[in-house]
Scaffold this motif. Structure first.
Motif, PDB file in Angstrom:
ATOM      1  N   PRO A 148       0.821  -1.278  -0.003  1.00 37.34           N
ATOM      2  CA  PRO A 148       0.131   0.023  -0.047  1.00 37.34           C
ATOM      3  C   PRO A 148       0.932   1.277   0.060  1.00 37.34           C
ATOM      4  CG  PRO A 148      -0.839  -1.527   1.661  1.00 37.34           C
ATOM      5  CD  PRO A 148       0.435  -2.117   1.081  1.00 37.34           C
ATOM      6  N   ALA A 158      -5.847   5.035   5.290  1.00 43.07           N
ATOM      7  CA  ALA A 158      -6.439   4.415   4.340  1.00 43.07           C
ATOM      8  C   ALA A 158      -7.404   5.267   3.392  1.00 43.07           C
ATOM      9  CB  ALA A 158      -7.201   3.259   4.464  1.00 43.07           C
ATOM     10  N   LYS A 169      -1.082   1.311  -4.643  1.00 41.72           N
ATOM     11  CA  LYS A 169      -0.080   0.428  -4.331  1.00 41.72           C
ATOM     12  C   LYS A 169       1.386   0.992  -5.036  1.00 41.72           C
ATOM     13  CE  LYS A 169      -2.498  -3.694  -3.207  1.00 41.72           C
ATOM     14  NZ  LYS A 169      -2.508  -3.823  -1.855  1.00 41.72           N
TER      15      LYS A 169
END
Length: 189
Positions: A148, A158, A169
């Motif tokens: 990530p 996130a 990513k």
């Protein structure tokens, strides 16, 4: 997790003997096997710390990155050759400070590996411990893991509404992923 190796290999562990017998002995010609106990012990400690932390499956590339980064830290911080002793718990703070986010860990590893390589070369002896440490360092530097991208979102969190595997990513050197995992494993211990 996907990974790629800049040396053109598929990422499999290819540390097999080439059949020449080189490195399997201590160089004295008497056929005596030299066991790399310092490296194996450092790797065992790193493995146990990561398994205790239960951060990822032990079969994952992330686990290997964490184990190798932590094993290198443990192995290279043993300046007095006392690693196999019972002082492991007293070294946790040292390892924690070496693996901290704001430390130049990569430079420290290069400096320590260079010094150790010079001492081994000067002694004229073979060091299977050093060879295993060099192989781990090479894998950590040359292998990239798809992870990530924590820099894609302000604050490193996130993206809202996206699952763990759905966000942006980026290919990350294995050591850059393994080092914080090793650090976290020490904290959790």
């Amino acid at each position: 997790m996907l990974h790629r190796d800049h040396s053109g290999r598929d990422g499999s562990d290819d540390n097999s003997d080439d059949g020449s017998g080189e490195g399997a002995h201590d160089g004295s010609g008497d056929g005596e096997l030299t066991v790399p106990m310092a490296w194996l012990y450092a790797e065992y400690i790193a493995d146990e710390l990561l398994r205790t932390g239960d951060l990822m499956p032990p079969t994952s590339f992330e686990f290997r990155a964490g184990r190798d980064a932590l094993a290198l830290t443990i192995f290279l911080s043993d300046t007095d050759g006392e690693l196999p002793g019972i002082r492991v718990v007293t070294q946790l703070e040292t390892w924690l400070s070496l693996t901290a986010y704001d430390q130049p860990w990569q430079d420290w590893v290069c400096e320590r590996m260079g010094g150790l390589t010079a001492r081994v070369a000067q002694s004229g002896l073979d060091s299977p411990d050093l060879r295993l440490a060099e192989a781990a360092w090479q894998w950590l530097e040359e292998t990239e893991l798809l992870a990530p991208d924590l820099n894609a979102v302000p604050g490193g969190g996130a993206l809202p509404g996206l699952g763990e595997d759905e966000g942006p990513k980026v290919w990350t050197p294995a050591w850059q992923l393994g080092l914080p995992l090793g650090h976290l494993a020490i904290h959790l211990f």
